[in-house]
Scaffold this motif. Structure first.
Motif, short mmCIF file in Angstrom:
data_model
loop_
_atom_site.label_atom_id
_atom_site.label_comp_id
_atom_site.label_asym_id
_atom_site.label_seq_id
_atom_site.Cartn_x
_atom_site.Cartn_y
_atom_site.Cartn_z
N ARG B 37 0.86 -1.18 0.00
CA ARG B 37 0.00 0.00 0.00
C ARG B 37 0.90 1.23 0.00
NH1 ARG B 37 -1.77 3.90 3.82
NH2 ARG B 37 -3.97 4.43 3.61
N ILE B 39 1.83 5.14 0.88
CA ILE B 39 1.60 5.84 2.14
C ILE B 39 0.21 6.50 2.15
CG2 ILE B 39 2.37 7.71 3.67
CD1 ILE B 39 5.17 7.27 2.72
N GLY B 41 -2.47 5.60 0.41
CA GLY B 41 -3.39 4.75 -0.32
C GLY B 41 -2.78 4.54 -1.68
N GLU B 50 3.88 -9.78 2.47
CA GLU B 50 3.42 -9.46 3.82
C GLU B 50 1.89 -9.41 3.95
OE1 GLU B 50 3.57 -4.57 3.90
OE2 GLU B 50 5.21 -5.71 4.81
N ASN B 51 1.20 -9.11 2.83
CA ASN B 51 -0.26 -9.05 2.92
C ASN B 51 -0.85 -10.41 3.25
OD1 ASN B 51 -0.55 -6.26 2.13
ND2 ASN B 51 0.17 -6.93 0.12
N LEU B 54 -0.24 -11.22 6.88
CA LEU B 54 -1.16 -10.49 7.73
C LEU B 54 -2.51 -11.20 7.85
CD1 LEU B 54 -0.71 -7.90 9.27
CD2 LEU B 54 -1.64 -6.61 7.35
N ASP B 57 -2.63 -13.21 10.85
CA ASP B 57 -2.59 -12.50 12.13
C ASP B 57 -3.80 -12.95 12.94
OD1 ASP B 57 -1.64 -9.46 13.25
OD2 ASP B 57 -3.64 -10.14 13.80
N LEU B 59 -5.85 -11.60 14.81
CA LEU B 59 -7.03 -10.74 14.68
C LEU B 59 -7.85 -11.12 13.44
CD1 LEU B 59 -8.84 -8.25 15.13
CD2 LEU B 59 -7.10 -6.90 13.95
N TYR B 60 -7.15 -11.15 12.28
CA TYR B 60 -7.89 -11.38 11.04
C TYR B 60 -8.31 -12.84 10.90
CZ TYR B 60 -6.06 -6.74 10.31
OH TYR B 60 -5.76 -5.42 10.47
N GLN B 242 -11.18 -2.51 3.83
CA GLN B 242 -9.82 -2.34 3.30
C GLN B 242 -9.87 -1.59 1.97
OE1 GLN B 242 -7.23 -2.86 5.17
NE2 GLN B 242 -8.65 -3.68 6.69
N ASP B 248 -6.52 0.33 1.60
CA ASP B 248 -5.42 -0.63 1.60
C ASP B 248 -5.81 -1.75 0.64
OD1 ASP B 248 -3.29 -2.26 2.10
OD2 ASP B 248 -3.42 -2.09 4.28
N TRP B 249 -5.73 -1.46 -0.65
CA TRP B 249 -6.17 -2.42 -1.65
C TRP B 249 -5.36 -3.72 -1.62
CZ3 TRP B 249 -8.18 0.22 -6.75
CH2 TRP B 249 -9.13 1.18 -6.40
N PHE B 251 -3.92 -5.34 0.86
CA PHE B 251 -4.35 -6.23 1.94
C PHE B 251 -5.78 -6.71 1.69
CE2 PHE B 251 -5.90 -6.65 6.51
CZ PHE B 251 -5.45 -7.95 6.62
#
Lengths: 354, 290
Positions: B37, B39, B41, B50-51, B54, B57, B59-60, B242, B248-249, B251
């Motif tokens: 992403r 800074i 958008g 990394e997406n 995540l 994670d 949470l998700y 997202q 945050d396209w 992710f």
């Protein structure tokens, strides 16, 4: 970054449905000027009046949220639009991305109508790339006839008394949702320190258990029906509730509010910049700007326009009469850059919490 | 000789449709998931994994599990109600069956959003149900029905129930009644006949209906947003946020891909179940012969 906005006079359908219609193509319109604004956020006959006054034809396209128009502008490098209405943090981002045209003050004589304070807003001191269109606060909107004690603090929303449990709503848009917690804790509305934001998160998770819903679009009708007794609201949208039910009142909690500013920007990619400045000048005309104040019930940063508002209108909507000096004491939401991802994650954690 | 070319000609429009509106957009979304992403958008074209990291994670991953639980509950309820309804329709006199089916699918003729809004009108604290209760003399605190997990599940069941009815009706109506009669003649009780004969023969219909409900529910974001009041985050809402709030396209794209992967797994499981069910029937048939 965040934020919706809000501020459509009539909620025709949910913003979700409008979000579904997100299209990345730039509009291909025959008019000289293409303006993107929230639905119902300017006079319906503004473009016709503008054409009569200047001979320039303009088309208005609508966006439901800041994010929607930002997606289109960033994807297309700003092409296809001449003037865009966005909230100030988004104007900041457009400027950082180099998509905005510097405002040529010599072509907008009506800038003189702005309150001096409106030309010194921290997001854009001297109106280099944006011109404020409306401004206001975010506070508590409540049913004075159904509540025993009038609210005075963000804690009244975040840790409500028993009579209010299950009868409050908060804004769903991340920055304003977080702002309620940040203000209650005495932090900046742009705070990014992880330890402080963890406190804000815990506070908002405990508040969630007492909420009826998160709501950005229909909260004032929930107050009118009595489904909710107190909601976190933008002042102008609280006015929509007051218009339907005078027992509804608005208060800025003692810890303060953010100062939100919706602005007009001219796109660097515009092929018709002189006409774009002419349009902004037209909107800043005292009479036209007063129309906005009186019909969308938001404060405008235009001195002669505000001074022309009838006394009975100000009596009906007391927050419209708020002195400018008090308004600009509050901190603006600013673009927080990379920290936005942390904000989004915190909001996801709050919304996913059981 | 001309047959293959004619069939490919006939298939061309459908294939072009699929390619342009399904394969290409999915490929674009998949590609997005491997970038960063920007800074502000937008997308920064640097390769990253990394997406996808995540997505796992806690949470998700927790939101995925919770969505699966809500979708699973809705599926179970819809299958029980829908199967019973399909059974009743299939058992009704032949000339009435089309009428009942017509009523079962009638809601599809109105807009999904409007139907969901209707539930708000019904369930809200000052809504029709509360007014009805008051009319019957109820004076207490109005019940809190809207903006609960129950409201979300009710909305999902209501919206997708017709799929189950249609999917279960097809095998039930084709069922040869002599099979059930033979089972009863051979001494099986009605319950055993249902469990050992009718149910196994209609498993493919149940599986198809269940998959419809589950796949459409787990990705749904309108119903949790409207009937859950935003208090219940499902995976569809997370993807929506997202793309349309966090900008945050990449992710959002990774989440969407994970969702598609789950849906594919569920569809494969359904295909397996359907296969096994038809195999089971053949075996059972052979067993009776012996």
């Amino acid at each position: 970054m965040t934020a919706t906005s809000l501020r459509r006079r009539a909620l025709k359908t949910s913003s979700i449905a409008l979000g579904l219609a997100l299209a990345l193509s730039a509009p291909a319109l025959a008019a000289d000027l293409v303006i993107s604004n929230w639905d119902g956020y300017m006079a319906p006959d503004a473009m016709a009046a503008f054409k009569t006054a200047t001979g320039v034809s303009g088309e208005v396209v609508v966006h439901a949220t800041n994010e929607e128009i930002m997606g289109k502008l960033i994807a297309a490098g700003g092409k296809g639009y001449d003037v865009v209405f966005v909230s100030s943090p988004f104007a900041e981002v457009l400027n950082k991305l180099g998509l905005t045209e510097p405002i040529d003050h010599t072509k907008i004589p009506n800038l003189a109508n702005l309150y001096p304070e409106a030309t010194k807003l921290p997001h854009d001191v001297g109106n280099a790339f944006s011109v404020p269109y409306t401004w206001g606060t975010t506070g508590l909107c409540y049913r004075s006839d159904l509540m025993k004690v009038a609210p005075t603090s963000w804690s009244d929303l975040l840790a409500p008394s028993d009579e209010l449990k299950g009868k409050t709503t908060m804004l769903a848009t991340d920055r304003w949702l977080l702002a309620a917690g940040q203000l209650d804790k005495g932090y900046s509305v742009n705070e990014t320190d992880p330890a402080k934001m963890a406190e804000v998160k815990d506070l908002l998770i405990s508040a969630k258990k007492t909420l009826l819903a998160y709501d950005d679009t229909t909260f004032y009708s929930k107050l009118v029906s009595g489904e909710a007794l107190m909601v976190q609201a933008w002042d102008g949208w609280c006015n929509y509730g007051i218009a339907e039910k005078p027992e509804i009142k608005y208060v800025i909690p003692k810890e303060g509010s953010d100062l939100w500013v919706d602005t007009m920007v001219v796109m660097k990619a515009s092929a018709n910049k002189d006409a774009a400045f002419q349009f902004i000048n037209f909107m800043l005309d005292a009479k036209n700007h007063a129309w906005a104040a009186q019909n969308i019930d938001y404060k405008v940063p235009n001195k002669p326009a505000m001074e022309s508002l009838p006394a009975d209108f100000l009596a009906k909507f007391p927050n419209m009469a708020m002195p400018v000096a008090d308004l600009v004491k509050f901190e603006q939401l600013r673009d927080v850059g990379d920290a936005q991802r942390d904000y989004s994650k915190i909001v996801s954690e709050i919304k996913a919490a059981q | 000789m001309t047959r293959p070319s004619r069939s490919s000609l006939l298939m061309a429009p459908a294939l072009a449709w699929l390619a342009a509106l399904m394969v290409v957009p999915c490929a674009l979304v998949l590609a997005l998931a491997f970038f960063r992403r920007g800074i502000y958008g937008g997308i920064e074209y640097t390769f990253t994994l990394e997406n996808f990291g995540l997505v796992f994670d806690p949470l998700y991953a927790g939101i995925f599990l919770n969505s699966a639980r809500i979708a699973g509950t809705a599926t179970l309820i819809a299958v029980v109600i829908g199967y019973a309804a399909a059974y009743a329709i299939a058992a009704a006199p032949r000339r009435w069956q089309p009428v009942f089916l017509f009523f079962a699918v009638l809601p599809f003729w109105s807009n999904y959003l409007i139907r969901t809004y209707a539930w708000i009108v019904l369930l809200n604290r000052e809504g029709l149900i509360t007014q009805l209760l008051r009319w019957f003399g109820y004076t207490g605190e109005p019940p809190s029905m809207l903006y609960t997990e129950g409201a979300v599940i009710a909305g999902l069941v209501y919206n997708y129930l017709p799929f189950v009815i249609l999917a279960c009706y097809a095998p039930l109506s084709r069922l040869n009644p002599e099979l059930a009669e033979a089972s009863r003649d051979l001494g099986a009780s009605a319950a055993t006949t249902f469990r050992r004969v009718i149910l196994p023969l209609t498993v493919p219909g149940i599986a198809a209906g269940a998959v419809f409900v589950f796949v459409l529910s787990i990705g749904n974001f309108v119903t949790p947003a409207l009937l859950g009041g935003g208090r219940f985050q499902m995976i569809g809402n997370l993807v929506y946020d997202q793309f349309l709030t966090a900008n945050d396209w990449p992710f959002g794209a990774a989440l969407a891909m994970a969702l598609i992967a789950i849906m594919l797994l569920v569809l494969m499981a359904q295909a397996l179940a359907a296969n096994r069910a038809s195999g089971h029937v053949t075996q059972a048939g052979g067993g009776t012969d012996g």
